[in-house]
Design an enzyme around this catalytic site. Structure first.
Site, mmCIF file in Angstrom:
data_model
loop_
_atom_site.group_PDB
_atom_site.id
_atom_site.type_symbol
_atom_site.label_atom_id
_atom_site.label_comp_id
_atom_site.label_asym_id
_atom_site.label_seq_id
_atom_site.Cartn_x
_atom_site.Cartn_y
_atom_site.Cartn_z
ATOM 1 N N CYS A 89 34.508 6.392 49.749
ATOM 2 C CA CYS A 89 33.047 6.208 49.779
ATOM 3 C C CYS A 89 32.596 6.410 51.215
ATOM 4 O O CYS A 89 32.201 5.466 51.901
ATOM 5 C CB CYS A 89 32.660 4.826 49.262
ATOM 6 S SG CYS A 89 33.223 4.474 47.570
ATOM 7 N N CYS A 120 31.459 -5.482 52.690
ATOM 8 C CA CYS A 120 30.733 -6.278 53.688
ATOM 9 C C CYS A 120 30.060 -7.442 52.964
ATOM 10 O O CYS A 120 28.830 -7.548 52.931
ATOM 11 C CB CYS A 120 29.736 -5.426 54.461
ATOM 12 S SG CYS A 120 28.619 -4.437 53.453
ATOM 13 N N ASP A 132 31.500 11.659 42.333
ATOM 14 C CA ASP A 132 31.023 10.387 41.788
ATOM 15 C C ASP A 132 32.223 9.697 41.168
ATOM 16 O O ASP A 132 32.700 10.087 40.094
ATOM 17 C CB ASP A 132 29.924 10.627 40.751
ATOM 18 C CG ASP A 132 29.273 9.326 40.290
ATOM 19 O OD1 ASP A 132 29.943 8.273 40.345
ATOM 20 O OD2 ASP A 132 28.105 9.362 39.875
ATOM 21 N N ASP A 168 31.890 11.416 48.705
ATOM 22 C CA ASP A 168 30.724 10.579 48.461
ATOM 23 C C ASP A 168 29.930 11.226 47.338
ATOM 24 O O ASP A 168 30.037 12.436 47.107
ATOM 25 C CB ASP A 168 29.859 10.452 49.722
ATOM 26 C CG ASP A 168 28.902 9.269 49.645
ATOM 27 O OD1 ASP A 168 29.288 8.171 50.080
ATOM 28 O OD2 ASP A 168 27.783 9.440 49.134
ATOM 29 N N GLY A 175 30.061 8.710 57.384
ATOM 30 C CA GLY A 175 31.306 9.082 58.044
ATOM 31 C C GLY A 175 31.717 8.284 59.261
ATOM 32 O O GLY A 175 32.577 8.733 60.018
#
Length: 468
Positions: free
Chosen positions: A274, A397, A325, A298, A278
């Site tokens: 993903c 995250c 995808d 991506d 970059g």
């Protein structure tokens, strides 16, 4: 809302008007602050340095303290701010934030520019109301009325620090009042800008010397061997010679540690699943010393176009990209097997609220549950392309267990051929502080003063050899 064309007002009001435009568009919209800032960049770039700083301070500050601002507003009106015209509510938040959080702006200027802003956005009928309420707030020394922390700790923390109650309750159940209080305070602090040295071009010490004229408060990161914290920027970073020379990228310290946790080696075959724009892709290439094969995928081709341009700026030649995808594509993508795979999975983003405070207001418990289903599906698909003895790092995250340990536990239950792997990251990473007993990388705004990240490494065991 669009700015009123042709109106003549002081330049400083334009920064406030642009901030009001972004905040208004953000409410109820299925978009992120980052996307709105990207869309608004042509107007932002036309502001002077001081007004650009004011714009960002207003947007981020109001999102950090939104519900507290509404509490203050409600103390000076007869009906709840939730029933107000949404645009007038945004203008009032702008005014109250300047009065209560920005010492360098005179109260008269905060009130006057808010009234002028109401005129500029065709809300002249509300100018008397805006003027009277803000003057009342300016005269008042009364603190915001908050619930009793002993009677209702969740309501108190949510009100004092502007967080949704459902999220605060989760933190209280997990960590208790003192930790949750300190965590809320830490998240509301403005984080430093952090950059990562491109070691393919320069060293951290050389980069520090090269950028000292363009920034203040430079400090090497504690855990990342290539990171530098920047307190204040004198000139925009994209105007620095070091930027045009490919000497660095902007990347938080916690995000840098994810790539270090994966630890790709020169000559390996690596997949950044993903990749987005970059940033982690470039760090992986750095760690590989620009030797080997690095596939960046991506689902958004536009992001991959920008990624390739960034690789050129940084002098990276081992990256190939492909639009993919991961959820809708077939299991066999004809991409082969890899020594290392990074799955930086889409998630709630609740670990990076310091940098993305809009996440407080546009994330729900239902989002966390749906994210988990997607994350399990993603790790299941990409793991099929890992070589025996290969390492896969799953990272998000987020500090929420549904997106962290529960995903790894669910994956391991369905894949007995995988085990938890305990990497040996660089000695700069404080292992007792940041590595959990299970071997996971866990960072947090409190007590680590880092973004909230989670990363787990799993290893595919080689097939058993038949006994002779």
């Amino acid at each position: 809302m669009a700015p009123v064309e042709g109106a003549k007002t002081p330049f400083v009001v334009q920064a406030r008007e642009l901030a009001a435009t972004v905040l208004y568009r953000l409410e109820g919209a299925k978009t992120t602050l980052d996307q709105l800032l990207a869309d608004t960049d042509p107007q932002i770039s036309k502001l002077g340095r001081a007004d650009r700083a004011l714009f960002h301070a207003l947007v981020y500050g109001i999102l950090r303290h939104r519900s507290l601002l509404d509490t203050i507003i409600d103390q000076h009106v007869r009906r709840s701010s939730r029933k107000m015209d949404p645009l007038i509510r945004v203008i009032l938040r702008l005014g109250v934030y300047q009065l209560k959080f920005m010492d360098r702006i005179p109260p008269s200027a905060a009130v006057h520019t808010s009234v002028e802003l109401a005129k500029r956005v065709n809300k002249k009928w509300a100018t008397g109301f805006v003027n009277g309420l803000l003057r009342s707030v300016a005269r008042s020394d009364r603190p915001a009325s908050l619930p009793d922390p002993l009677q209702d700790p969740a309501a108190f923390l949510a009100g004092a620090y502007s967080f949704p109650q459902w999220l605060v309750r989760r933190w209280l159940n997990r960590w208790g009042f003192d930790f949750s209080d300190a965590l809320c305070q830490a998240i509301n602090q403005i984080p430093p800008v952090t950059i990562r040295t491109n070691t393919l071009k320069t060293s951290r010490s050389a980069l520090l010397a090269a950028i000292e004229a363009g920034a203040t408060g430079l400090e090497p990161c504690r855990h990342s061997p290539d990171g530098i914290h920047v307190t204040s920027v004198i000139r925009p970073m994209d105007q620095w010679r070091a930027f045009h020379d490919g000497g660095f990228q902007v990347q938080s310290e916690a995000a840098q540690m994810v790539s270090l946790f994966l630890g790709p080696k020169p000559g390996q075959r690596v997949w950044d699943t993903c990749a987005g724009l970059g940033t982690k892709t470039a760090h992986l290439a750095q760690l590989m010393e620009n030797r080997g094969q690095l596939l960046a995928t991506d689902r958004h081709p536009g992001k991959l176009n920008r990624l390739q341009a960034e690789m050129s700026r940084l002098g990276i030649g081992i990256v190939t990209n492909r639009t993919l995808d991961l959820l809708s594509a077939p299991a066999d993508w004809n991409i082969g097997l890899f020594d290392r795979i990074l799955l930086d999975a889409p998630c709630s983003g609740l670990g990076v609220l310091q940098r993305n405070p809009d996440g407080k207001w546009n994330t729900t418990m239902a989002d966390i549950r749906s994210n988990q289903k997607r994350q399990l599906a993603l790790i299941d698909k990409v793991a099929r392309h890992l070589k025996p003895d290969g390492i896969l790092v799953y990272a998000v995250c987020s500090m929420e267990p549904e997106e962290n340990e529960e995903v790894i536990q669910g994956f391991l239950q369905n894949h007995p051929e995988f085990d938890i792997f305990r990497p040996k990251p660089p000695s700069t990473i404080d292992r007792p502080l940041l590595l959990s007993p299970d071997g996971f990388l866990v960072t947090s705004p409190h007590p680590h003063k880092l973004d909230g990240f989670f990363a787990a490494a799993v290893k595919r065991q080689p097939p058993l050899r038949p006994s002779i």
